[in-house]
Structures are given as structure tokens and as C-alpha cells.
Enzyme design. Structure first.
Site, mmCIF file in Angstrom:
data_model
loop_
_atom_site.group_PDB
_atom_site.id
_atom_site.type_symbol
_atom_site.label_atom_id
_atom_site.label_comp_id
_atom_site.label_asym_id
_atom_site.label_seq_id
_atom_site.Cartn_x
_atom_site.Cartn_y
_atom_site.Cartn_z
ATOM 1 N N TYR A 1 5.124 -7.775 15.914
ATOM 2 C CA TYR A 1 5.158 -6.584 15.261
ATOM 3 C C TYR A 1 5.877 -5.420 15.960
ATOM 4 C CZ TYR A 1 3.674 -2.729 12.078
ATOM 5 O OH TYR A 1 3.551 -1.656 11.256
ATOM 6 N N SER B 1 7.199 -5.148 5.392
ATOM 7 C CA SER B 1 6.823 -5.708 6.717
ATOM 8 C C SER B 1 5.363 -5.922 6.572
ATOM 9 C CB SER B 1 7.106 -5.036 7.736
ATOM 10 O OG SER B 1 6.386 -5.405 9.068
ATOM 11 N N ARG C 1 -7.883 -3.689 8.472
ATOM 12 C CA ARG C 1 -7.703 -2.779 8.927
ATOM 13 C C ARG C 1 -9.043 -1.892 9.103
ATOM 14 N NH1 ARG C 1 -1.606 -1.102 7.161
ATOM 15 N NH2 ARG C 1 -2.126 -2.082 5.275
ATOM 16 N N LEU D 1 10.599 -0.332 3.861
ATOM 17 C CA LEU D 1 9.046 -0.739 4.161
ATOM 18 C C LEU D 1 8.649 -1.984 4.377
ATOM 19 C CD1 LEU D 1 9.198 2.445 2.886
ATOM 20 C CD2 LEU D 1 6.776 2.152 2.485
ATOM 21 N N PHE E 1 0.801 -1.057 -0.075
ATOM 22 C CA PHE E 1 -0.026 0.038 -0.014
ATOM 23 C C PHE E 1 0.856 1.289 -0.041
ATOM 24 C CE2 PHE E 1 -2.016 2.813 3.267
ATOM 25 C CZ PHE E 1 -2.941 3.477 2.575
HETATM 26 P P1 NAD Z 1 1.455 -3.490 3.125
HETATM 27 O O1 NAD Z 1 1.437 -4.628 3.663
HETATM 28 O O2 NAD Z 1 0.549 -3.045 2.235
HETATM 29 O O3 NAD Z 1 2.958 -3.636 2.528
HETATM 30 C C1 NAD Z 1 4.108 -4.111 2.885
HETATM 31 C C2 NAD Z 1 4.794 -4.875 1.773
HETATM 32 O O4 NAD Z 1 6.132 -5.475 2.261
HETATM 33 C C3 NAD Z 1 4.181 -5.951 0.952
HETATM 34 O O5 NAD Z 1 3.948 -5.378 -0.487
HETATM 35 C C4 NAD Z 1 4.495 -7.008 1.339
HETATM 36 O O6 NAD Z 1 4.624 -8.102 0.160
HETATM 37 C C5 NAD Z 1 6.130 -6.611 1.436
HETATM 38 N N1 NAD Z 1 7.003 -7.593 2.553
HETATM 39 C C6 NAD Z 1 6.698 -8.166 3.558
HETATM 40 N N2 NAD Z 1 7.511 -8.875 3.916
HETATM 41 C C7 NAD Z 1 8.456 -8.977 3.110
HETATM 42 C C8 NAD Z 1 9.525 -9.660 2.825
HETATM 43 N N3 NAD Z 1 10.105 -10.531 3.746
HETATM 44 N N4 NAD Z 1 10.410 -9.405 1.740
HETATM 45 C C9 NAD Z 1 9.948 -8.713 0.614
HETATM 46 N N5 NAD Z 1 8.950 -8.021 0.925
HETATM 47 C C10 NAD Z 1 8.140 -7.956 1.720
HETATM 48 O O7 NAD Z 1 1.656 -2.401 4.327
HETATM 49 P P2 NAD Z 1 1.770 -0.917 4.269
HETATM 50 O O8 NAD Z 1 0.676 -0.313 5.312
HETATM 51 O O9 NAD Z 1 2.144 -0.573 2.954
HETATM 52 O O10 NAD Z 1 3.038 -0.640 5.309
HETATM 53 C C11 NAD Z 1 4.378 -0.547 4.783
HETATM 54 C C12 NAD Z 1 5.279 -0.378 5.750
HETATM 55 O O11 NAD Z 1 4.933 1.081 6.626
HETATM 56 C C13 NAD Z 1 5.581 -1.310 6.849
HETATM 57 O O12 NAD Z 1 6.716 -1.421 7.306
HETATM 58 C C14 NAD Z 1 4.824 -0.917 8.145
HETATM 59 O O13 NAD Z 1 5.126 -1.405 9.110
HETATM 60 C C15 NAD Z 1 4.935 0.838 7.838
HETATM 61 N N6 NAD Z 1 3.590 1.432 8.610
HETATM 62 C C16 NAD Z 1 2.351 1.040 7.957
HETATM 63 C C17 NAD Z 1 1.417 1.873 8.651
HETATM 64 C C18 NAD Z 1 0.036 2.136 7.831
HETATM 65 O O14 NAD Z 1 -0.890 2.558 8.499
HETATM 66 N N7 NAD Z 1 -0.217 1.739 6.611
HETATM 67 C C19 NAD Z 1 1.719 2.360 9.878
HETATM 68 C C20 NAD Z 1 2.611 2.232 10.569
HETATM 69 C C21 NAD Z 1 3.761 1.764 9.917
HETATM 70 N N1 UDP Z 2 -11.176 -1.885 14.501
HETATM 71 C C1 UDP Z 2 -12.494 -1.957 14.392
HETATM 72 N N2 UDP Z 2 -13.266 -2.827 13.773
HETATM 73 C C2 UDP Z 2 -12.566 -3.382 12.474
HETATM 74 C C3 UDP Z 2 -11.168 -3.126 12.498
HETATM 75 C C4 UDP Z 2 -10.449 -2.709 13.585
HETATM 76 O O1 UDP Z 2 -13.153 -1.544 15.289
HETATM 77 O O2 UDP Z 2 -13.185 -4.020 11.681
HETATM 78 C C5 UDP Z 2 -10.541 -1.372 15.557
HETATM 79 C C6 UDP Z 2 -9.269 -1.764 16.093
HETATM 80 O O3 UDP Z 2 -9.789 -2.604 17.359
HETATM 81 C C7 UDP Z 2 -8.435 -0.677 16.520
HETATM 82 C C8 UDP Z 2 -8.697 0.398 15.404
HETATM 83 O O4 UDP Z 2 -9.921 -0.015 14.685
HETATM 84 O O5 UDP Z 2 -8.829 -0.209 17.812
HETATM 85 C C9 UDP Z 2 -7.762 0.477 14.561
HETATM 86 O O6 UDP Z 2 -7.342 -0.880 13.974
HETATM 87 P P1 UDP Z 2 -6.407 -1.276 12.655
HETATM 88 O O7 UDP Z 2 -6.368 -2.672 12.717
HETATM 89 O O8 UDP Z 2 -6.808 -0.532 11.304
HETATM 90 O O9 UDP Z 2 -4.907 -0.510 13.283
HETATM 91 P P2 UDP Z 2 -4.344 -0.563 14.582
HETATM 92 O O10 UDP Z 2 -4.952 -1.509 15.499
HETATM 93 O O11 UDP Z 2 -2.954 -1.186 13.823
HETATM 94 O O12 UDP Z 2 -3.988 0.886 14.728
#
Ligand code: NAD
Ligand code: UDP
Length: 342
Positions: free
Chosen positions: A145, A75, A186, A73, A11
Site C-alpha cells: 500500500y 484503492s 479499521r 480514489l 467509503f
Molecule cells: P474503500 O475501500 O471504502 O474505497 C475504495 C474503493 O475503490 C472501493 O469502492 C473499491 O471497490 C474501489 N476499488 C479498489 N480497487 C479498484 C480498482 N482496481 N478498480 C476500480 N475500483 C477499485 O476505501 P476508502 O477509505 O474510501 O479510501 C478511498 C481512497 O482514500 C483510497 O485511495 C485510500 O487509499 C485513500 N485514503 C483513505 C483513508 C481513510 O482513512 N479512509 C486514509 C488515507 C487514504
Molecule cells: N487497531 C487496533 N485494533 C483494531 C484495529 C486497529 O488496536 O481492531 C490499531 C492498529 O494497530 C493501528 C490503529 O489502530 O495502530 C489504526 O489502525 P487502522 O487499521 O484503523 O489504520 P492505520 O493503521 O492504517 O492507520
């Protein structure tokens, strides 16, 4: 600049790749598509500035040619994803991060780690600034995580101190927008999918827990600002407007015009009670602050999902399957121990 983006098929990663390409950088995207989607990067295939390497970065990372920056990124990020893949999550946070740091060090490149607000755990300090050390259960279900990311930060800092690597850490708060997987579990994607289908919105607990939601374009601007500077961080990146989960449900219902009801489900174990970033550091050191308000961001997200009715229907079936099995949105059983609010 030639940038290696691990997790570039996910994403956030795919938006980062797109923005880098648009501003004239070259991108090497490294992804195993374990939680990403090849469709996310399909539009870039054939662009001579874009290279896709399918690889598990926990095993090794090799990139032919120059590398000026590494954005790490890779994970799983959604709770259902990392709970399904606990060992892989720990591996990519530890070995994967070290491999990405080695790549950056070898090329004398800038390195930026995508860390997370989860390093603050269920915070006892509110709102959270970067000096707060966090309140994390080291053996709870989310620890695979949270602790992986805390280790990622520690090893990033160690490479900076002991190897002279030009590192930076961003702590990302909940981010949403187009290209979220509709069934990733999410809260934003789940509520939008459910509202569009007229199905009950699944609120966990009493819905009074809060999160602060940042639109993806804003977030990507923040990561770019970090890539372009020598700032070590950690720097919070998030939108400080805080909403309860129930308020979010209400906004999604209004935006979609849906008559769907809200249905309460058990609260996941260790689900953080509140989250709001202090972004003074991001503003002072990166000149960054979010521009897109929740109304506008949600509208753009709803439009994106609404244009994909087949994906929404398929996601709904997956979400419902999880609910019927007692593992709402595929969250494994042990996570869902707290009694449901009614
Ligand atoms: P996502 O799951 O959409 O993207 C993660 C990508 O990493 C995926 O394409 C997945 O295939 C790839 N990946 C996972 N393990 C791998 C591996 N071992 N080797 C190669 N590729 C691998 O998630 P996202 O929301 O895009 O998150 C991206 C980064 O941002 C992550 O590190 C996440 O922890 C961090 N992050 C995201 C959010 C958010 O709200 N989206 C919040 C906090 C941190
Ligand atoms: N949550 C919810 N309904 C859902 C998915 C998540 O109420 O269908 C809640 C979840 O318990 C958390 C908040 O929404 O309190 C955010 O959840 P998300 O999984 O998006 O992110 P994170 O918990 O990692 O912040």
C-alpha cells in the site's frame, strides 16, 4: 462540472459523489466494488447526473463524453483489505493511477490523487508536514500500500512536469464516519461494532500508538477544495487532534455506554507508532480546516452503526472468525508477529 470518481463506490468515494451531486455537478463513478459496496451508491441510481461504470481501473478507463475533473480514489485502504489483495493494491496504485492520469490528460481535466499519510510510514518526524519524505519499509507487509501510493505520487508529479497535466495530491490521514464497512478491520469501525455488541474491544499492542481521526464530511470538503483549485500539493488533510488507540477505545465505550472490556492483541508488524498532520498548508492554500470534533464525529458514526444491527452482528462474526483463526480481523499471520502486550 463533470467529475470522474474512481473508487466512487467506497467509503470516501460515495460521500464525495453525494456531495458533488448535491452541489449540482455530474458524476461518473468508476468502481469494481472489490472493497466498496453497491449500497453506497444505490441512492444515486436513477439520478440523471449520476452514471455508474463497473470496471477495474487497473485495466483501462474509458469515459464517454466530457470530463472536467478526475478524483482518483480507487484503492483498497484498510490494512486487512490491502493485505488480502497485495497485487491488486500495487496494480491500482501504479497502472490504475496512470490510467486515471491519462484520462485527465486526454480531457485536459483537473486530476486529484487520494494519497495517504502512509507515505510517511512509521514517522521519525512528529507531527508530519508535507516536506517530510517518510520512513517506509519497502518490503514490509504494509509496503504494497505505502509504496503503491508513493509511486502514485511520483507518477502524478511526472505527468504534471512532463505532460502538463493539472494535478493535485492530497495526503489523507485516518478518516471515519458513516458507510465504513463494519467488518473492514479499521480501528474505528471495529471498536464501534464491538462496543455495540458488548464484545471486547481488540486493542493491538499496548494501545499507546496514536492516530489523528478526521470526520468524513470534513475530509470531503478538503478534497472538493483541491478539485476546485489548481493547487499541486501535496497537501495533508486530517484532523490534528491526536489520540492513543486506548483513548479512542475509552471514548467509544463511553459514547455507547458499553460495559465491554479491552482485550490486548499482538501489534501488527510496522504499525506506525504515531501520526498527526500539520495542516498549515491546507489552511493557507485551500482555506481548509476540520470542523467536526471527535466526540461529535464518533457520536454520528455510532448512531449510523447502531441503526444497522444486522450488519453489526454479521461483522462481529467475521471479526471473531479472524480472531479465532489467529488472524485478528483477517490480518494475515506474518503481520502479527510482535508479542501481545498484557
Ligand atoms: P474503500 O475501500 O471504502 O474505497 C475504495 C474503493 O475503490 C472501493 O469502492 C473499491 O471497490 C474501489 N476499488 C479498489 N480497487 C479498484 C480498482 N482496481 N478498480 C476500480 N475500483 C477499485 O476505501 P476508502 O477509505 O474510501 O479510501 C478511498 C481512497 O482514500 C483510497 O485511495 C485510500 O487509499 C485513500 N485514503 C483513505 C483513508 C481513510 O482513512 N479512509 C486514509 C488515507 C487514504
Ligand atoms: N487497531 C487496533 N485494533 C483494531 C484495529 C486497529 O488496536 O481492531 C490499531 C492498529 O494497530 C493501528 C490503529 O489502530 O495502530 C489504526 O489502525 P487502522 O487499521 O484503523 O489504520 P492505520 O493503521 O492504517 O492507520
Amino acid at each position: 462540472m463533470r467529475v470522474a470518481v474512481t473508487g466512487g463506490g467506497g467509503f470516501l468515494g460515495s460521500h464525495l459523489c453525494e456531495t458533488l451531486l448535491r452541489r449540482g455537478d455530474e458524476v461518473v463513478c468508476l468502481d469494481d466494488f472489490s472493497t466498496g459496496d453497491p449500497e453506497n451508491v444505490a441512492p444515486f441510481i436513477g439520478n440523471p447526473a449520476f452514471e455508474l461504470v463497473r470496471t477495474d481501473v487497473s485495466r483501462s478507463i474509458g469515459v464517454a463524453g466530457a470530463v472536467d475533473a478526475v478524483a482518483h480514489l480507487a484503492s483498497p485502504a484498510s490494512p486487512p483489505d490491502y493485505l488480502r489483495r497485495p497485487l491488486e493494491t500495487l496494480a491500482v496504485g501504479s497502472r490504475g493511477t496512470e490510467n486515471a492520469l491519462r484520462l485527465a490528460t486526454h480531457h485536459d481535466a483537473r486530476f486529484v490523487l487520494a494519497s495517504t499519510s502512509e507515505v510517511y510510514g512509521d514517522p521519525e518526524v512528529h507531527p508530519q508536514d508535507e516536506t517530510y519524505w517518510g520512513h517506509v519499509n519497502p518490503i514490509g507487509p504494509r509496503s504494497v500500500y505505502d509504496e503503491a501510493k508513493r509511486f502514485s505520487e511520483a507518477i502524478t508529479q511526472a505527468y504534471r512536469t512532463h505532460c502538463g497535466t493539472n494535478t493535485g495530491i492530497v495526503r489523507i490521514f485516518n478518516t471515519y464516519g458513516p458507510r465504513m464497512r463494519p467488518h473492514d478491520g479499521r480501528v474505528v469501525s471495529s471498536f464501534v461494532v464491538q462496543a455495540l455488541a458488548g464484545e471486547p474491544l481488540t486493542v493491538y499492542g499496548d494501545g499507546k500508538q496514536t492516530r489523528s481521526f478526521c470526520y468524513v464530511d470534513d475530509l470531503v470538503r478538503g478534497i472538493l477544495a483541491m478539485l476546485d483549485r489548481d493547487e499541486p500539493g501535496p497537501v495533508n488533510l486530517g484532523n490534528p487532534v491526536e489520540l492513543t488507540v486506548l483513548e479512542l477505545a475509552d471514548r467509544v465505550l463511553k459514547l455507547t455506554g458499553s460495559q465491554a472490556e479491552v482485550q490486548f492483541h499482538p501489534l501488527p508488524v510496522d504499525d506506525p507508532t504515531r501520526r498527526r498532520p500539520v495542516i498549515t498548508r491546507a489552511s493557507e492554500r485551500l482555506g481548509w480546516r476540520p470542523d467536526v470534533g471527535i466526540e461529535d464525529g464518533l457520536r454520528r458514526t455510532v448512531e449510523w452503526f447502531a441503526a444497522r444491527p444486522d450488519d453489526v452482528a454479521a461483522a462481529l462474526a467475521a471479526i471473531r472468525g479472524g480472531q479465532q483463526a489467529g488472524v485478528a480481523t483477517s490480518v494475515p499471520g506474518p503481520l502479527r508477529a510482535t508479542p501481545a502486550a498484557s
